[in-house]
Write a protein that holds these residues in place. Structure first.
Motif, PDB file in Angstrom:
ATOM      1  N   GLU A  47       0.730  -1.205   0.018  1.00 39.00           N
ATOM      2  CA  GLU A  47      -0.009   0.172  -0.112  1.00 39.00           C
ATOM      3  C   GLU A  47       0.888   1.339   0.035  1.00 39.00           C
ATOM      4  O   GLU A  47       0.366   2.426  -0.720  1.00 39.00           O
ATOM      5  CB  GLU A  47      -0.880   0.112   1.141  1.00 39.00           C
ATOM      6  CG  GLU A  47      -1.991  -1.149   1.012  1.00 39.00           C
ATOM      7  CD  GLU A  47      -2.791  -0.994   2.385  1.00 39.00           C
ATOM      8  OE1 GLU A  47      -2.802  -0.112   3.336  1.00 39.00           O
ATOM      9  OE2 GLU A  47      -3.594  -2.153   2.566  1.00 39.00           O
ATOM     10  N   ILE A  48       2.074   1.389   1.015  1.00 41.21           N
ATOM     11  CA  ILE A  48       2.690   2.549   0.945  1.00 41.21           C
ATOM     12  C   ILE A  48       3.728   2.682  -0.608  1.00 41.21           C
ATOM     13  O   ILE A  48       3.738   3.526  -0.897  1.00 41.21           O
ATOM     14  CB  ILE A  48       3.914   2.280   1.975  1.00 41.21           C
ATOM     15  CG1 ILE A  48       2.947   2.267   3.393  1.00 41.21           C
ATOM     16  CG2 ILE A  48       4.636   3.300   1.973  1.00 41.21           C
ATOM     17  CD1 ILE A  48       3.808   2.056   4.504  1.00 41.21           C
ATOM     18  N   GLU A  49       3.865   1.559  -1.065  1.00 46.22           N
ATOM     19  CA  GLU A  49       4.613   1.841  -2.454  1.00 46.22           C
ATOM     20  C   GLU A  49       3.879   2.167  -3.556  1.00 46.22           C
ATOM     21  O   GLU A  49       4.334   2.751  -4.434  1.00 46.22           O
ATOM     22  CB  GLU A  49       5.360   0.245  -2.805  1.00 46.22           C
ATOM     23  CG  GLU A  49       6.366  -0.187  -1.844  1.00 46.22           C
ATOM     24  CD  GLU A  49       6.933  -1.577  -2.250  1.00 46.22           C
ATOM     25  OE1 GLU A  49       6.058  -2.238  -3.017  1.00 46.22           O
ATOM     26  OE2 GLU A  49       7.796  -1.724  -1.689  1.00 46.22           O
TER      27      GLU A  49
ATOM     28  N   LYS B  41       4.687  10.254   6.109  1.00 45.16           N
ATOM     29  CA  LYS B  41       6.181  10.362   6.777  1.00 45.16           C
ATOM     30  C   LYS B  41       5.987  11.417   8.050  1.00 45.16           C
ATOM     31  O   LYS B  41       6.616  11.116   9.066  1.00 45.16           O
ATOM     32  CB  LYS B  41       7.303  10.360   5.958  1.00 45.16           C
ATOM     33  CG  LYS B  41       8.615  10.774   6.748  1.00 45.16           C
ATOM     34  CD  LYS B  41       9.546   9.505   6.717  1.00 45.16           C
ATOM     35  CE  LYS B  41      10.901   9.482   7.343  1.00 45.16           C
ATOM     36  NZ  LYS B  41      10.991   9.568   8.853  1.00 45.16           N
ATOM     37  N   GLU B  42       5.722  12.457   7.498  1.00 41.67           N
ATOM     38  CA  GLU B  42       5.793  13.641   8.584  1.00 41.67           C
ATOM     39  C   GLU B  42       4.559  13.262   9.532  1.00 41.67           C
ATOM     40  O   GLU B  42       4.694  13.622  10.671  1.00 41.67           O
ATOM     41  CB  GLU B  42       5.046  14.839   7.787  1.00 41.67           C
ATOM     42  CG  GLU B  42       5.771  16.140   8.103  1.00 41.67           C
ATOM     43  CD  GLU B  42       5.206  17.359   7.289  1.00 41.67           C
ATOM     44  OE1 GLU B  42       4.408  17.820   7.653  1.00 41.67           O
ATOM     45  OE2 GLU B  42       5.772  17.393   6.205  1.00 41.67           O
TER      46      GLU B  42
ATOM     47  N   ALA C 224       7.020   5.080  10.098  1.00 41.15           N
ATOM     48  CA  ALA C 224       7.707   6.019   9.678  1.00 41.15           C
ATOM     49  C   ALA C 224       9.278   5.523   8.956  1.00 41.15           C
ATOM     50  O   ALA C 224       9.469   6.220   7.902  1.00 41.15           O
ATOM     51  CB  ALA C 224       8.329   6.787  10.602  1.00 41.15           C
ATOM     52  N   ASP C 225       9.946   4.668   9.476  1.00 41.46           N
ATOM     53  CA  ASP C 225      11.156   4.198   8.892  1.00 41.46           C
ATOM     54  C   ASP C 225      10.903   3.673   7.663  1.00 41.46           C
ATOM     55  O   ASP C 225      11.604   4.046   6.463  1.00 41.46           O
ATOM     56  CB  ASP C 225      11.754   3.332   9.698  1.00 41.46           C
ATOM     57  CG  ASP C 225      12.381   3.936  11.116  1.00 41.46           C
ATOM     58  OD1 ASP C 225      12.413   5.017  11.295  1.00 41.46           O
ATOM     59  OD2 ASP C 225      12.691   3.196  11.943  1.00 41.46           O
ATOM     60  N   GLU C 226       9.828   2.639   7.535  1.00 36.12           N
ATOM     61  CA  GLU C 226       9.525   2.211   6.286  1.00 36.12           C
ATOM     62  C   GLU C 226       8.975   3.062   5.168  1.00 36.12           C
ATOM     63  O   GLU C 226       9.441   3.110   4.081  1.00 36.12           O
ATOM     64  CB  GLU C 226       8.402   1.099   6.482  1.00 36.12           C
ATOM     65  CG  GLU C 226       7.887   0.258   5.215  1.00 36.12           C
ATOM     66  CD  GLU C 226       6.975  -0.848   5.802  1.00 36.12           C
ATOM     67  OE1 GLU C 226       6.257  -1.189   4.833  1.00 36.12           O
ATOM     68  OE2 GLU C 226       6.763  -1.023   6.911  1.00 36.12           O
TER      69      GLU C 226
ATOM     70  N   LYS D 212      11.808   6.176  -4.150  1.00 32.44           N
ATOM     71  CA  LYS D 212      10.891   7.056  -5.275  1.00 32.44           C
ATOM     72  C   LYS D 212      11.773   8.185  -5.645  1.00 32.44           C
ATOM     73  O   LYS D 212      11.778   8.606  -6.806  1.00 32.44           O
ATOM     74  CB  LYS D 212       9.581   7.294  -4.767  1.00 32.44           C
ATOM     75  CG  LYS D 212       8.983   5.978  -4.722  1.00 32.44           C
ATOM     76  CD  LYS D 212       7.226   6.097  -4.558  1.00 32.44           C
ATOM     77  CE  LYS D 212       6.683   4.983  -4.822  1.00 32.44           C
ATOM     78  NZ  LYS D 212       5.200   4.976  -5.317  1.00 32.44           N
ATOM     79  N   LEU D 213      12.343   8.845  -4.628  1.00 32.49           N
ATOM     80  CA  LEU D 213      13.074  10.131  -5.061  1.00 32.49           C
ATOM     81  C   LEU D 213      14.259   9.914  -5.903  1.00 32.49           C
ATOM     82  O   LEU D 213      14.445  10.611  -6.896  1.00 32.49           O
ATOM     83  CB  LEU D 213      13.377  11.016  -3.779  1.00 32.49           C
ATOM     84  CG  LEU D 213      12.226  11.711  -3.010  1.00 32.49           C
ATOM     85  CD1 LEU D 213      12.891  12.440  -1.717  1.00 32.49           C
ATOM     86  CD2 LEU D 213      11.658  12.717  -3.760  1.00 32.49           C
TER      87      LEU D 213
END
Length: 147
Positions: free
Chosen positions: A7-9, A20-21, A129-131, A139-140
């Protein structure tokens, strides 16, 4: 865990930054709460030890009574079996020495239980948060050569 990673990917860079924030903010708040619980537990342990010490003193003994952390006044121990217990927001209840010790021990037990539960939540939030940070960095890096 694997489904959460998938889901995060799938999230965009902006969504990842926001997640993340948010996760970092929650981790910081949880850390503050953990510190507050640790402080309260320490204060109760000190109070419990003070009750133990007080119960061993003879009636009529002269002593210094703390009004604040740095202000003490002279006093005389009148009745070591009755104590005032601070139950919060400026309220005090008169209890026997045994009831006072029991109150402290129950509160310490409750705080330690809450600490363990909060620590578990904080650990999970930290891993999210780490993941998220790792996926965001990847991605960046992928977007950097394209620009």
């Amino acid at each position: 865990m694997a489904s959460r990673t998938l889901e995060i990917e799938k999230m965009s860079v902006e969504q990842l930054k926001a997640l993340k924030e948010q996760a970092d903010l929650e981790v910081n708040l949880l850390q503050d709460s953990l510190n507050n619980i640790r402080t309260a537990t320490t204060r109760l342990e000190i109070a419990s030890n003070a009750l133990q010490d007080l119960s061993l003193r003879p009636q009529g003994q002269k002593m210094l009574v703390p009004l604040t952390a740095s202000l003490y006044v002279p006093g005389t121990l009148d009745d070591a079996d009755k104590v005032l217990v601070d139950v919060g927001t400026g309220y005090f209840i008169e209890k026997t020495m045994t009831e006072g010790k029991d109150y402290c021990e129950r509160k310490i037990s409750l705080l330690k239980s809450n600490y363990e539960q909060l620590l578990d939540v904080a650990t999970k939030k930290k891993s999210i948060a780490d993941e998220t940070g790792v996926i965001l960095q990847a991605k960046l890096r992928q977007l950097a050569p394209a620009q």
